[in-house]
Design a protein around this motif. Structure first.
Motif, PDB file in Angstrom:
ATOM      1  N   MET A   1     -25.827  16.141  47.549  1.00 14.30           N
ATOM      2  CA  MET A   1     -26.236  17.219  46.558  1.00 14.30           C
ATOM      3  C   MET A   1     -24.786  18.061  46.235  1.00 14.30           C
ATOM      4  O   MET A   1     -24.247  18.482  47.215  1.00 14.30           O
ATOM      5  N   ILE A   2     -24.216  18.033  45.236  1.00 16.80           N
ATOM      6  CA  ILE A   2     -23.182  18.870  44.721  1.00 16.80           C
ATOM      7  C   ILE A   2     -23.537  20.241  44.221  1.00 16.80           C
ATOM      8  O   ILE A   2     -24.328  20.461  43.536  1.00 16.80           O
ATOM      9  N   LYS A   3     -22.821  21.113  45.180  1.00 21.95           N
ATOM     10  CA  LYS A   3     -23.418  22.580  44.760  1.00 21.95           C
ATOM     11  C   LYS A   3     -22.296  23.491  44.228  1.00 21.95           C
ATOM     12  O   LYS A   3     -22.414  24.374  43.772  1.00 21.95           O
ATOM     13  N   ASN A   4     -20.808  23.002  44.215  1.00 21.79           N
ATOM     14  CA  ASN A   4     -19.811  23.719  43.793  1.00 21.79           C
ATOM     15  C   ASN A   4     -19.353  23.193  42.462  1.00 21.79           C
ATOM     16  O   ASN A   4     -18.475  22.512  42.347  1.00 21.79           O
ATOM     17  N   ILE A   5     -19.968  23.809  41.307  1.00 24.12           N
ATOM     18  CA  ILE A   5     -19.650  23.273  39.954  1.00 24.12           C
ATOM     19  C   ILE A   5     -19.088  24.749  39.272  1.00 24.12           C
ATOM     20  O   ILE A   5     -19.589  25.812  39.179  1.00 24.12           O
ATOM     21  N   VAL A   6     -17.985  24.401  38.596  1.00 19.72           N
ATOM     22  CA  VAL A   6     -17.498  25.616  37.622  1.00 19.72           C
ATOM     23  C   VAL A   6     -17.039  24.890  36.221  1.00 19.72           C
ATOM     24  O   VAL A   6     -16.646  23.762  36.084  1.00 19.72           O
ATOM     25  N   THR A   7     -17.659  25.942  35.160  1.00 15.71           N
ATOM     26  CA  THR A   7     -17.245  25.402  34.068  1.00 15.71           C
ATOM     27  C   THR A   7     -16.058  26.467  33.406  1.00 15.71           C
ATOM     28  O   THR A   7     -16.198  27.696  33.858  1.00 15.71           O
ATOM     29  N   ILE A   8     -15.155  26.069  32.742  1.00 19.09           N
ATOM     30  CA  ILE A   8     -13.986  26.989  32.112  1.00 19.09           C
ATOM     31  C   ILE A   8     -14.461  27.032  30.561  1.00 19.09           C
ATOM     32  O   ILE A   8     -14.199  25.717  30.111  1.00 19.09           O
ATOM     33  N   THR A   9     -14.021  28.070  30.126  1.00 22.05           N
ATOM     34  CA  THR A   9     -14.382  28.312  28.814  1.00 22.05           C
ATOM     35  C   THR A   9     -13.245  29.217  28.259  1.00 22.05           C
ATOM     36  O   THR A   9     -13.308  30.642  28.954  1.00 22.05           O
ATOM     37  N   LEU A  10     -12.266  28.916  27.568  1.00 23.47           N
ATOM     38  CA  LEU A  10     -11.186  29.928  27.344  1.00 23.47           C
ATOM     39  C   LEU A  10     -11.170  30.526  26.003  1.00 23.47           C
ATOM     40  O   LEU A  10     -10.359  31.564  25.672  1.00 23.47           O
ATOM     41  N   ASN A  11     -12.090  30.127  25.104  1.00 25.85           N
ATOM     42  CA  ASN A  11     -12.412  30.713  23.747  1.00 25.85           C
ATOM     43  C   ASN A  11     -14.021  30.883  23.448  1.00 25.85           C
ATOM     44  O   ASN A  11     -14.550  30.327  22.461  1.00 25.85           O
ATOM     45  N   PRO A  12     -14.313  31.817  24.566  1.00 28.10           N
ATOM     46  CA  PRO A  12     -15.836  32.013  24.231  1.00 28.10           C
ATOM     47  C   PRO A  12     -16.083  32.593  23.085  1.00 28.10           C
ATOM     48  O   PRO A  12     -15.417  33.395  22.510  1.00 28.10           O
ATOM     49  N   THR A  13     -17.598  32.894  22.854  1.00 30.60           N
ATOM     50  CA  THR A  13     -17.948  33.489  21.885  1.00 30.60           C
ATOM     51  C   THR A  13     -19.321  34.156  21.780  1.00 30.60           C
ATOM     52  O   THR A  13     -20.231  33.599  23.009  1.00 30.60           O
ATOM     53  N   VAL A  14     -19.698  34.965  21.312  1.00 26.19           N
ATOM     54  CA  VAL A  14     -21.188  35.411  21.197  1.00 26.19           C
ATOM     55  C   VAL A  14     -21.643  34.898  19.714  1.00 26.19           C
ATOM     56  O   VAL A  14     -21.064  35.112  18.734  1.00 26.19           O
ATOM     57  N   ASP A  15     -22.885  34.057  19.754  1.00 30.78           N
ATOM     58  CA  ASP A  15     -23.160  33.554  18.839  1.00 30.78           C
ATOM     59  C   ASP A  15     -24.215  34.434  17.858  1.00 30.78           C
ATOM     60  O   ASP A  15     -25.365  34.733  18.636  1.00 30.78           O
ATOM     61  N   LYS A  16     -24.156  34.636  16.779  1.00 27.80           N
ATOM     62  CA  LYS A  16     -25.108  35.521  15.929  1.00 27.80           C
ATOM     63  C   LYS A  16     -25.870  34.676  14.963  1.00 27.80           C
ATOM     64  O   LYS A  16     -25.089  34.058  14.141  1.00 27.80           O
ATOM     65  N   SER A  17     -27.107  34.492  15.095  1.00 25.29           N
ATOM     66  CA  SER A  17     -27.699  33.592  14.130  1.00 25.29           C
ATOM     67  C   SER A  17     -29.077  34.454  13.322  1.00 25.29           C
ATOM     68  O   SER A  17     -29.548  35.473  13.881  1.00 25.29           O
ATOM     69  N   THR A  18     -29.135  34.150  12.131  1.00 25.03           N
ATOM     70  CA  THR A  18     -30.513  34.604  11.388  1.00 25.03           C
ATOM     71  C   THR A  18     -30.795  33.524  10.504  1.00 25.03           C
ATOM     72  O   THR A  18     -30.356  32.474  10.469  1.00 25.03           O
ATOM     73  N   THR A  19     -31.907  33.867   9.657  1.00 27.02           N
ATOM     74  CA  THR A  19     -32.219  33.001   8.486  1.00 27.02           C
ATOM     75  C   THR A  19     -32.405  33.900   7.354  1.00 27.02           C
ATOM     76  O   THR A  19     -32.633  35.059   7.210  1.00 27.02           O
ATOM     77  N   VAL A  20     -32.429  33.030   6.305  1.00 26.29           N
ATOM     78  CA  VAL A  20     -32.686  33.755   4.942  1.00 26.29           C
ATOM     79  C   VAL A  20     -33.325  32.535   3.932  1.00 26.29           C
ATOM     80  O   VAL A  20     -33.265  31.472   4.144  1.00 26.29           O
ATOM     81  N   GLU A  21     -33.988  32.942   3.032  1.00 26.43           N
ATOM     82  CA  GLU A  21     -34.575  32.230   2.180  1.00 26.43           C
ATOM     83  C   GLU A  21     -33.971  32.097   0.891  1.00 26.43           C
ATOM     84  O   GLU A  21     -33.610  33.056   0.321  1.00 26.43           O
ATOM     85  N   ASN A  22     -33.383  30.831   0.522  1.00 26.16           N
ATOM     86  CA  ASN A  22     -32.798  30.713  -0.853  1.00 26.16           C
ATOM     87  C   ASN A  22     -31.402  31.264  -0.881  1.00 26.16           C
ATOM     88  O   ASN A  22     -31.141  32.280  -1.249  1.00 26.16           O
TER      89      ASN A  22
ATOM     90  N   GLY B   1     -19.736  28.839  23.303  1.00 23.12           N
ATOM     91  CA  GLY B   1     -18.435  28.334  24.121  1.00 23.12           C
ATOM     92  C   GLY B   1     -18.905  27.170  24.824  1.00 23.12           C
ATOM     93  O   GLY B   1     -19.753  27.209  25.603  1.00 23.12           O
ATOM     94  N   GLY B   2     -18.024  26.185  24.722  1.00 19.44           N
ATOM     95  CA  GLY B   2     -18.474  24.691  25.519  1.00 19.44           C
ATOM     96  C   GLY B   2     -18.900  24.704  26.655  1.00 19.44           C
ATOM     97  O   GLY B   2     -19.991  24.464  27.078  1.00 19.44           O
ATOM     98  N   GLY B   3     -18.069  25.438  27.879  1.00 13.47           N
ATOM     99  CA  GLY B   3     -18.167  25.385  29.290  1.00 13.47           C
ATOM    100  C   GLY B   3     -19.438  26.553  29.649  1.00 13.47           C
ATOM    101  O   GLY B   3     -20.368  26.172  30.321  1.00 13.47           O
ATOM    102  N   ILE B   4     -19.585  27.437  28.787  1.00 12.57           N
ATOM    103  CA  ILE B   4     -20.513  28.416  28.996  1.00 12.57           C
ATOM    104  C   ILE B   4     -21.877  28.028  28.401  1.00 12.57           C
ATOM    105  O   ILE B   4     -22.785  27.952  29.356  1.00 12.57           O
ATOM    106  N   ASN B   5     -21.967  27.181  27.394  1.00 19.01           N
ATOM    107  CA  ASN B   5     -23.253  26.598  27.189  1.00 19.01           C
ATOM    108  C   ASN B   5     -23.736  25.201  28.071  1.00 19.01           C
ATOM    109  O   ASN B   5     -24.819  25.104  28.469  1.00 19.01           O
TER     110      ASN B   5
END
Length: 310
Positions: free
Chosen positions: A1-22, A40-44
């Protein structure tokens, strides 16, 4: 079992989403309350691993009020973080779904400049990771101020220390990464065509193109994302096609990152290449069943994985 995993994200973001009709121009649009999620890729990938019960450390640049929000959002998802402070404000992306047509509009904002001193700090922090991670996932775009060759240097150093490097990036950064060679690469058909110079790739010729990259020492495993047709996992001795299950697609945001998370989860548990491909397709497909940038649910991913394993 591999326990030491690191993801690297150099251009992260906060994604803001919403919906609208028409959705229409020059009209006041009444949107639903916005939803904020880490991006951001690694964060996800780290978010996806957390949902599958696999621990990792999400290492990323972070600045300003948006950076503070990003840290808080990841804490709420039980993702362990390690931040690299920057003067630049962490960027935001904006996603709108027109509910009248179920059409998604994705607005990606550029990151702010990373200074030369901050680039040195990033290199120092990654070089000083101790113990050396067994798996490192480098994923996502580069912000202004970081040259593609920098990513190649990171890959070289991490490999020299014995880490298995998984890369999911594009453009010049991907070219630099492949100069060093990685453990696993996840291109789509278009990227694979560019990397190999083989035009008009389809499911059949993708196998040959992936083997070319492996023969050239650019990757040990190539997983070709085929979208609604699933994926090909190609290694020196294997060629495995996993079809995508038929699901109700609500959003494609994070599907590729979810696919990587699924494969890393199986790799961390010592699973086979076939199971890696199945879990990757399962998580990627499950992500499309979620609205906004919600990635996948564990229940949907496991259900699809069992279906693909029949």
């Amino acid at each position: 079992m591999i326990k030491n995993i690191v993801t690297i994200t150099l251009n992260p973001t906060v994604d803001k989403s919403t919906t609208v009709e028409n959705l229409k121009p020059e009209k006041k649009l009444r949107c639903t309350p916005p939803k904020y999620e880490p991006g951001g890729g690694g964060i996800n990938v780290s978010r996806g691993l957390a949902r599958l019960g696999i621990k990792s450390v999400a290492l990323f640049t972070c600045g300003g009020r948006t950076g503070e929000l990003l840290e808080q959002l990841l804490k709420e998802e039980n993702v362990t973080t390690s931040t690299i402070p920057t003067a630049a404000e962490t960027r935001e992306n904006f996603i709108v779904v027109d509910t009248s047509h179920n059409e998604q509009y994705r607005f990606g904002m550029p990151g702010e400049d990373i200074t030369a001193a901050e680039v040195k700090d990033i290199a120092k922090i990654i070089h000083g990771l101790s113990p050396t991670p067994e798996i490192v996932v480098i994923s996502g775009s580069l912000p202004p101020g970081i040259e593609p060759a920098f990513i190649g240097m990171l890959v070289r150093e991490l490999k020299e220390k014995g880490a298995k490097v998984i890369a999911d990036t594009s453009g010049e950064a991907l070219t630099e990464v492949l100069k060093e060679g990685v453990y696993l690469l996840k291109p789509n058909l278009g990227e694979l065509s560019t990397l190999t110079g083989m035009k008009d790739l389809d499911n059949e010729s993708a196998d040959e193109a992936a083997k070319q990259l492996i023969d050239e020492g650019k990757a040990e495993i190539v997983v070709v994302s085929l979208g609604p047709q699933g994926a090909y996992l190609v290694s020196k001795d294997e060629s495995i096609h996993v079809p995508a299950p038929s699901v109700k697609k609500l959003s494609t945001v994070g599907a590729g990152d979810s696919m990587v998370a699924g494969m890393v989860a199986i790799l961390a548990q010592g699973g086979s290449h076939k199971d890696m491909a199945r879990m990757g397709v399962a998580c990627g497909s499950a992500a499309t069943m979620s609205t906004g940038t919600g990635l996948f649910t564990k229940e949907n991913a496991e259900r699809l994985y069992k279906w693909l394993s029949r």
